[in-house]
Structures are given as structure tokens and as C-alpha cells.
Design a protein around this motif. Structure first.
Motif, PDB file in Angstrom:
ATOM      1  N   THR A  44      38.058  37.112  40.505  1.00  0.00           N
ATOM      2  CA  THR A  44      36.917  36.201  40.441  1.00  0.00           C
ATOM      3  C   THR A  44      37.102  34.928  41.256  1.00  0.00           C
ATOM      4  O   THR A  44      36.815  33.859  40.720  1.00  0.00           O
ATOM      5  CB  THR A  44      36.642  35.857  38.973  1.00  0.00           C
ATOM      6  N   PRO A  45      37.526  34.813  42.466  1.00  0.00           N
ATOM      7  CA  PRO A  45      38.150  35.827  43.300  1.00  0.00           C
ATOM      8  C   PRO A  45      39.648  35.975  43.032  1.00  0.00           C
ATOM      9  O   PRO A  45      40.250  36.955  43.428  1.00  0.00           O
ATOM     10  CB  PRO A  45      37.911  35.338  44.714  1.00  0.00           C
ATOM     11  N   SER A  46      40.245  35.018  42.349  1.00  0.00           N
ATOM     12  CA  SER A  46      41.676  35.131  42.038  1.00  0.00           C
ATOM     13  C   SER A  46      41.868  36.132  40.900  1.00  0.00           C
ATOM     14  O   SER A  46      40.980  36.311  40.072  1.00  0.00           O
ATOM     15  CB  SER A  46      42.243  33.777  41.610  1.00  0.00           C
ATOM     16  N   ILE A  64      38.241  49.757  27.094  1.00  0.00           N
ATOM     17  CA  ILE A  64      38.005  49.817  28.545  1.00  0.00           C
ATOM     18  C   ILE A  64      36.522  50.014  28.817  1.00  0.00           C
ATOM     19  O   ILE A  64      35.949  49.357  29.674  1.00  0.00           O
ATOM     20  CB  ILE A  64      38.804  50.965  29.207  1.00  0.00           C
ATOM     21  N   GLY A  65      35.896  50.937  28.080  1.00  0.00           N
ATOM     22  CA  GLY A  65      34.487  51.240  28.320  1.00  0.00           C
ATOM     23  C   GLY A  65      34.286  51.703  29.748  1.00  0.00           C
ATOM     24  O   GLY A  65      35.080  52.467  30.295  1.00  0.00           O
ATOM     25  N   ILE A  66      33.236  51.228  30.367  1.00  0.00           N
ATOM     26  CA  ILE A  66      32.942  51.498  31.773  1.00  0.00           C
ATOM     27  C   ILE A  66      33.058  50.160  32.492  1.00  0.00           C
ATOM     28  O   ILE A  66      32.190  49.306  32.367  1.00  0.00           O
ATOM     29  CB  ILE A  66      31.515  52.070  31.964  1.00  0.00           C
ATOM     30  N   PRO A  67      34.165  49.949  33.236  1.00  0.00           N
ATOM     31  CA  PRO A  67      34.319  48.652  33.912  1.00  0.00           C
ATOM     32  C   PRO A  67      33.198  48.424  34.925  1.00  0.00           C
ATOM     33  O   PRO A  67      32.895  49.313  35.719  1.00  0.00           O
ATOM     34  CB  PRO A  67      35.679  48.752  34.604  1.00  0.00           C
ATOM     35  N   THR A  68      32.573  47.270  34.855  1.00  0.00           N
ATOM     36  CA  THR A  68      31.447  46.975  35.743  1.00  0.00           C
ATOM     37  C   THR A  68      31.823  46.047  36.892  1.00  0.00           C
ATOM     38  O   THR A  68      30.998  45.827  37.776  1.00  0.00           O
ATOM     39  CB  THR A  68      30.296  46.335  34.936  1.00  0.00           C
ATOM     40  N   ASP A  69      33.044  45.523  36.893  1.00  0.00           N
ATOM     41  CA  ASP A  69      33.466  44.649  37.985  1.00  0.00           C
ATOM     42  C   ASP A  69      33.529  45.447  39.282  1.00  0.00           C
ATOM     43  O   ASP A  69      34.014  46.574  39.299  1.00  0.00           O
ATOM     44  CB  ASP A  69      34.869  44.080  37.716  1.00  0.00           C
ATOM     45  N   ARG A  70      33.068  44.867  40.377  1.00  0.00           N
ATOM     46  CA  ARG A  70      33.162  45.553  41.669  1.00  0.00           C
ATOM     47  C   ARG A  70      34.617  45.868  41.976  1.00  0.00           C
ATOM     48  O   ARG A  70      34.952  46.982  42.336  1.00  0.00           O
ATOM     49  CB  ARG A  70      32.560  44.687  42.772  1.00  0.00           C
ATOM     50  N   ASP A  71      35.484  44.874  41.846  1.00  0.00           N
ATOM     51  CA  ASP A  71      36.915  45.046  42.082  1.00  0.00           C
ATOM     52  C   ASP A  71      37.659  44.762  40.785  1.00  0.00           C
ATOM     53  O   ASP A  71      37.490  43.688  40.197  1.00  0.00           O
ATOM     54  CB  ASP A  71      37.424  44.070  43.155  1.00  0.00           C
ATOM     55  N   SER A 119      36.031  59.856  54.779  1.00  0.00           N
ATOM     56  CA  SER A 119      36.348  59.424  56.145  1.00  0.00           C
ATOM     57  C   SER A 119      36.367  57.905  56.284  1.00  0.00           C
ATOM     58  O   SER A 119      36.846  57.384  57.276  1.00  0.00           O
ATOM     59  CB  SER A 119      35.351  60.028  57.130  1.00  0.00           C
ATOM     60  N   ASN A 120      35.840  57.186  55.311  1.00  0.00           N
ATOM     61  CA  ASN A 120      35.852  55.723  55.353  1.00  0.00           C
ATOM     62  C   ASN A 120      37.181  55.191  54.841  1.00  0.00           C
ATOM     63  O   ASN A 120      37.772  55.760  53.933  1.00  0.00           O
ATOM     64  CB  ASN A 120      34.733  55.147  54.481  1.00  0.00           C
ATOM     65  N   THR A 121      37.625  54.078  55.412  1.00  0.00           N
ATOM     66  CA  THR A 121      38.799  53.403  54.888  1.00  0.00           C
ATOM     67  C   THR A 121      38.337  52.479  53.774  1.00  0.00           C
ATOM     68  O   THR A 121      37.491  51.608  53.988  1.00  0.00           O
ATOM     69  CB  THR A 121      39.498  52.587  55.996  1.00  0.00           C
ATOM     70  N   ILE A 122      38.872  52.706  52.578  1.00  0.00           N
ATOM     71  CA  ILE A 122      38.478  51.904  51.423  1.00  0.00           C
ATOM     72  C   ILE A 122      39.715  51.190  50.901  1.00  0.00           C
ATOM     73  O   ILE A 122      40.746  51.816  50.689  1.00  0.00           O
ATOM     74  CB  ILE A 122      37.842  52.784  50.334  1.00  0.00           C
ATOM     75  N   SER A 123      39.590  49.891  50.723  1.00  0.00           N
ATOM     76  CA  SER A 123      40.709  49.081  50.252  1.00  0.00           C
ATOM     77  C   SER A 123      40.454  48.620  48.824  1.00  0.00           C
ATOM     78  O   SER A 123      39.318  48.450  48.403  1.00  0.00           O
ATOM     79  CB  SER A 123      40.903  47.866  51.155  1.00  0.00           C
ATOM     80  N   PHE A 124      41.550  48.412  48.110  1.00  0.00           N
ATOM     81  CA  PHE A 124      41.513  47.994  46.720  1.00  0.00           C
ATOM     82  C   PHE A 124      42.390  46.756  46.573  1.00  0.00           C
ATOM     83  O   PHE A 124      43.302  46.537  47.358  1.00  0.00           O
ATOM     84  CB  PHE A 124      42.048  49.115  45.820  1.00  0.00           C
ATOM     85  N   LYS A 125      42.126  45.975  45.543  1.00  0.00           N
ATOM     86  CA  LYS A 125      42.954  44.804  45.273  1.00  0.00           C
ATOM     87  C   LYS A 125      44.047  45.181  44.282  1.00  0.00           C
ATOM     88  O   LYS A 125      43.781  45.812  43.264  1.00  0.00           O
ATOM     89  CB  LYS A 125      42.116  43.654  44.736  1.00  0.00           C
ATOM     90  N   ASP A 126      45.279  44.779  44.595  1.00  0.00           N
ATOM     91  CA  ASP A 126      46.414  45.015  43.712  1.00  0.00           C
ATOM     92  C   ASP A 126      46.522  43.859  42.717  1.00  0.00           C
ATOM     93  O   ASP A 126      45.759  42.887  42.791  1.00  0.00           O
ATOM     94  CB  ASP A 126      47.693  45.170  44.527  1.00  0.00           C
ATOM     95  N   ASP A 127      47.484  43.942  41.802  1.00  0.00           N
ATOM     96  CA  ASP A 127      47.574  42.967  40.709  1.00  0.00           C
ATOM     97  C   ASP A 127      47.724  41.525  41.164  1.00  0.00           C
ATOM     98  O   ASP A 127      47.324  40.608  40.469  1.00  0.00           O
ATOM     99  CB  ASP A 127      48.678  43.341  39.717  1.00  0.00           C
ATOM    100  N   ASP A 128      48.285  41.308  42.346  1.00  0.00           N
ATOM    101  CA  ASP A 128      48.454  39.937  42.846  1.00  0.00           C
ATOM    102  C   ASP A 128      47.328  39.515  43.785  1.00  0.00           C
ATOM    103  O   ASP A 128      47.377  38.446  44.379  1.00  0.00           O
ATOM    104  CB  ASP A 128      49.806  39.792  43.537  1.00  0.00           C
ATOM    105  N   GLY A 129      46.314  40.381  43.939  1.00  0.00           N
ATOM    106  CA  GLY A 129      45.200  40.084  44.828  1.00  0.00           C
ATOM    107  C   GLY A 129      45.393  40.589  46.240  1.00  0.00           C
ATOM    108  O   GLY A 129      44.475  40.510  47.054  1.00  0.00           O
ATOM    109  N   SER A 130      46.594  41.105  46.539  1.00  0.00           N
ATOM    110  CA  SER A 130      46.823  41.650  47.877  1.00  0.00           C
ATOM    111  C   SER A 130      46.025  42.954  48.047  1.00  0.00           C
ATOM    112  O   SER A 130      45.583  43.557  47.068  1.00  0.00           O
ATOM    113  CB  SER A 130      48.318  41.902  48.112  1.00  0.00           C
ATOM    114  N   ILE A 131      45.851  43.368  49.270  1.00  0.00           N
ATOM    115  CA  ILE A 131      45.038  44.538  49.576  1.00  0.00           C
ATOM    116  C   ILE A 131      45.903  45.802  49.587  1.00  0.00           C
ATOM    117  O   ILE A 131      46.990  45.826  50.160  1.00  0.00           O
ATOM    118  CB  ILE A 131      44.340  44.373  50.945  1.00  0.00           C
ATOM    119  N   TYR A 132      45.408  46.837  48.941  1.00  0.00           N
ATOM    120  CA  TYR A 132      46.054  48.143  48.868  1.00  0.00           C
ATOM    121  C   TYR A 132      45.092  49.147  49.497  1.00  0.00           C
ATOM    122  O   TYR A 132      43.944  49.272  49.071  1.00  0.00           O
ATOM    123  CB  TYR A 132      46.341  48.479  47.401  1.00  0.00           C
TER     124      TYR A 132
END
Length: 165
Positions: A44-46, A64-71, A119-132
Motif C-alpha cells: 500500500t505501496p509499502s 483468507i477468503g478471496i483476497p481482493t488486493d491487486r498485489d 506469453s506475457n511477463t508477469i511480475s509479483f511483489k515479494d515479502d520485502d516489496g522487491s519484484i519476483y
């Protein structure tokens, strides 16, 4: 009368699913000495972690339910006394997710019904906010990955509707 959105329908489905598990299984699980520790990290963004502990997989899945956060990143660990029974990590980004079960080694999920890798490159945020950025064959539809973590929390088995490495 308003129409329900797909996330609302899925959320209702999972709440009903968790409630129909028999009371006998719930009592056995509570008396087993298992502890379920879940952390949801919202960006959020941190990174902002929220951690809860439960005595049953049903309660953990309901939380957990259904997480609605984008990331977001969900980390679930299950313990019996001091012995780890495994963990499940779920990285979410928009409509996509990556699921990994950690036992003696990591097991990454892929969709056996997928005809071709994303075929798209999709990135995710790791626990420290870095990109995975995982390989494209590990990227799942978010709904399928959320279904997998719910199923794993209930029985601690690799959900059979996904392929595991």
C-alpha cells in the motif's frame, strides 16, 4: 435486485464450502495439536503484513477468503507442536498468481489444462516489496491458485487439479 460479481460469488462459495465441513473433522483437527499461521502482506505501496494464528485449516481458509488486493502475498505455515508440516506461498498480481508448497523441498504449481504457457511477463511483489518474475509456466489464473491454498489448508495435500514439480 443487484447482480453479484464473480469475486462476490466465489467468496460466498468458499464461505459455504468451509461451513459444510463436518463438526467431527473440526474437533479432530483442533485436538491434533496443529497450528496454522497465516500472513497476508498487502502493498500500500509499502509491504504491510497482517498475521493470524488458527487451530484449524477451515478457520484459516475462511480468514483468507478471496483476497481482493491487486498485489499481495499470502504465506501459510502449519505446525504440529514444534514440527513443521509444510508451508504454502501464494503471490498475487491482478488476475494472476503463483503457488508454491514448501515441504522438504519446494513444489511449484502449474496448470495441467493450460495449452500453452502465458506469453506475457508477469511480475509479483515479494515479502520485502522487491519484484519476483517467475517463468511463465508457473503463472496461474488467480482463482485457481486461491482454490489451491484453500484446499491445501483443509487437508495438507497437493491439490490434484494442479501439476506440482
Amino acid at each position: 435486485m443487484s447482480k453479484k460479481t464473480l469475486p462476490q460469488i466465489l467468496r460466498s462459495f468458499f464461505h459455504i464450502f468451509c461451513r459444510i465441513i463436518s463438526a467431527k473433522e473440526e474437533v479432530l483437527e483442533r485436538s491434533s495439536g496443529r497450528q496454522y499461521e497465516l500472513t497476508i502482506i498487502r502493498f500500500t505501496p509499502s509491504p504491510v503484513p497482517v498475521t493470524e494464528t488458527f487451530s484449524s485449516g477451515n478457520a484459516a481458509a475462511t480468514w483468507i477468503g478471496i483476497p481482493t488486493d491487486r498485489d499481495c502475498l499470502i504465506e501459510a505455515s502449519v505446525w504440529h507442536d514444534t514440527d513443521s508440516l509444510g508451508d504454502f506461498c501464494l503471490w498475487c498480481s491482478g488476475a494472476y498468481a503463483v503457488a508454491r508448497i514448501g515441504e522438504h523441498r519446494s513444489h511449484d504449481a502449474s496448470d495441467p489444462d493450460s495449452i500453452s504457457a502465458n506469453s506475457n511477463t508477469i511480475s509479483f511483489k515479494d515479502d520485502d516489496g522487491s519484484i519476483y518474475t517467475p517463468s511463465s509456466e508457473l503463472v496461474l489464473p488467480r482463482e485457481l491458485a486461491v482454490r489451491a491454498i484453500h484446499a491445501w489448508l483443509i487437508d495438507l495435500q497437493h491439490p490434484s487439479f494442479l501439476r506440482w514439480s
